[in-house]
Design a protein around this motif. Structure first.
Motif, PDB file in Angstrom:
ATOM      1  N   MET A   1     -97.330  31.126 -22.111  1.00 26.72           N
ATOM      2  CA  MET A   1     -96.559  31.226 -20.867  1.00 26.72           C
ATOM      3  C   MET A   1     -97.161  30.434 -19.704  1.00 26.72           C
ATOM      4  SD  MET A   1     -95.753  35.326 -21.017  1.00 26.72           S
ATOM      5  CE  MET A   1     -95.065  35.400 -19.368  1.00 26.72           C
ATOM      6  N   ILE A   2     -98.456  30.132 -19.768  1.00 20.85           N
ATOM      7  CA  ILE A   2     -99.139  29.542 -18.617  1.00 20.85           C
ATOM      8  C   ILE A   2     -99.005  28.011 -18.581  1.00 20.85           C
ATOM      9  CG2 ILE A   2    -101.460  29.283 -19.626  1.00 20.85           C
ATOM     10  CD1 ILE A   2    -100.743  30.755 -16.151  1.00 20.85           C
ATOM     11  N   VAL A   3     -98.717  27.402 -19.736  1.00 21.10           N
ATOM     12  CA  VAL A   3     -98.610  25.943 -19.791  1.00 21.10           C
ATOM     13  C   VAL A   3     -97.153  25.504 -19.878  1.00 21.10           C
ATOM     14  CG1 VAL A   3    -100.905  25.596 -20.794  1.00 21.10           C
ATOM     15  CG2 VAL A   3     -98.941  25.901 -22.302  1.00 21.10           C
ATOM     16  N   GLU A   4     -96.935  24.253 -19.507  1.00 17.00           N
ATOM     17  CA  GLU A   4     -95.604  23.666 -19.627  1.00 17.00           C
ATOM     18  C   GLU A   4     -95.188  23.661 -21.096  1.00 17.00           C
ATOM     19  OE1 GLU A   4     -96.322  19.748 -18.137  1.00 17.00           O
ATOM     20  OE2 GLU A   4     -96.295  20.390 -16.050  1.00 17.00           O
ATOM     21  N   PRO A   5     -93.915  23.892 -21.388  1.00 19.06           N
ATOM     22  CA  PRO A   5     -93.467  23.840 -22.781  1.00 19.06           C
ATOM     23  C   PRO A   5     -93.714  22.460 -23.378  1.00 19.06           C
ATOM     24  CG  PRO A   5     -91.746  24.712 -21.336  1.00 19.06           C
ATOM     25  CD  PRO A   5     -92.844  24.202 -20.453  1.00 19.06           C
ATOM     26  N   SER A   6     -94.008  22.420 -24.664  1.00 18.67           N
ATOM     27  CA  SER A   6     -94.245  21.135 -25.321  1.00 18.67           C
ATOM     28  C   SER A   6     -93.159  20.876 -26.360  1.00 18.67           C
ATOM     29  CB  SER A   6     -95.622  21.129 -25.980  1.00 18.67           C
ATOM     30  OG  SER A   6     -95.679  22.121 -26.977  1.00 18.67           O
ATOM     31  N   ASP A   7     -93.049  19.617 -26.749  1.00 23.68           N
ATOM     32  CA  ASP A   7     -92.030  19.214 -27.721  1.00 23.68           C
ATOM     33  C   ASP A   7     -92.291  19.780 -29.116  1.00 23.68           C
ATOM     34  OD1 ASP A   7     -90.789  17.768 -25.731  1.00 23.68           O
ATOM     35  OD2 ASP A   7     -91.762  15.883 -26.278  1.00 23.68           O
ATOM     36  N   ASP A   8     -93.558  20.131 -29.396  1.00 22.63           N
ATOM     37  CA  ASP A   8     -93.896  20.604 -30.743  1.00 22.63           C
ATOM     38  C   ASP A   8     -93.732  22.110 -30.916  1.00 22.63           C
ATOM     39  OD1 ASP A   8     -96.032  21.674 -29.365  1.00 22.63           O
ATOM     40  OD2 ASP A   8     -97.558  20.529 -30.414  1.00 22.63           O
TER      41      ASP A   8
END
Length: 166
Positions: free
Chosen positions: A114-121
């Motif tokens: 939840m703390i980081v930006e969503p990633s493509d993977d």
């Protein structure tokens, strides 16, 4: 710029008849904690502050990291089995530019996602014992950190690390 190291405690020992809070690490957990400390030092990641659960397995994980003597160590019962909101509230009161939080699942793993930006993977879907996220935040103060604000710099699990040097 702020850096967060979000670490789940290393592998605990389930063989003894102790309370959950007092459960220690097993031999693999102690080796993994040492390997994680080596990994941090190899990347020249030196925390200013550690916020650690008071559970024995979390404190033993911290001990295995063998951080420098200038690190501000803070043990808090609030991190024992804490939910993501409690972990974030604890982080918001932290000082220092690089903070390690050592806690427990499911809260620590959920917070990592939840703390980081969503990633493509697909992002972080599994947070086994010893899992460690390193994230940076474009913030002046930890009080300003919000969900999805971090950028994941590194993620490691102990099984991907070499055995610690003796």
């Amino acid at each position: 710029m702020k850096r967060l190291i979000l670490m789940r405690h290393a592998k605990s020992d389930w063989s003894g008849a102790t309370s959950d809070h007092d459960r220690p690490l097993n031999a693999r957990g102690r080796a993994n904690a040492t390997a994680l400390g080596d990994w941090l030092r190899a990347r020249m990641i030196a925390p200013d502050t550690v916020l650690c659960s008071t559970a024995t397995r979390a404190a033993e994980t911290l001990k295995g990291l063998a951080l420098g003597p200038d690190t501000d160590l803070q043990f808090t019962r609030d991190l024992y089995l804490a939910d993501p909101e409690t972990i974030l509230a604890t982080l918001r009161g932290a000082s220092g530019d690089t903070v390690v939080i050592i806690g427990h699942n499911p809260g620590i793993g959920t917070m990592a996602g939840m703390i980081v930006e969503p990633s493509d993977d697909g992002g972080i879907t599994d947070y086994p014992t010893g899992a460690t996220l390193v994230a940076t935040f474009n913030a002046e103060d930890w009080a300003d950190v919000k969900w999805r604000m971090g950028t994941m710099d590194q993620f490691v699990v102990p099984r991907d690390l070499p055995a610690p040097q003796q």
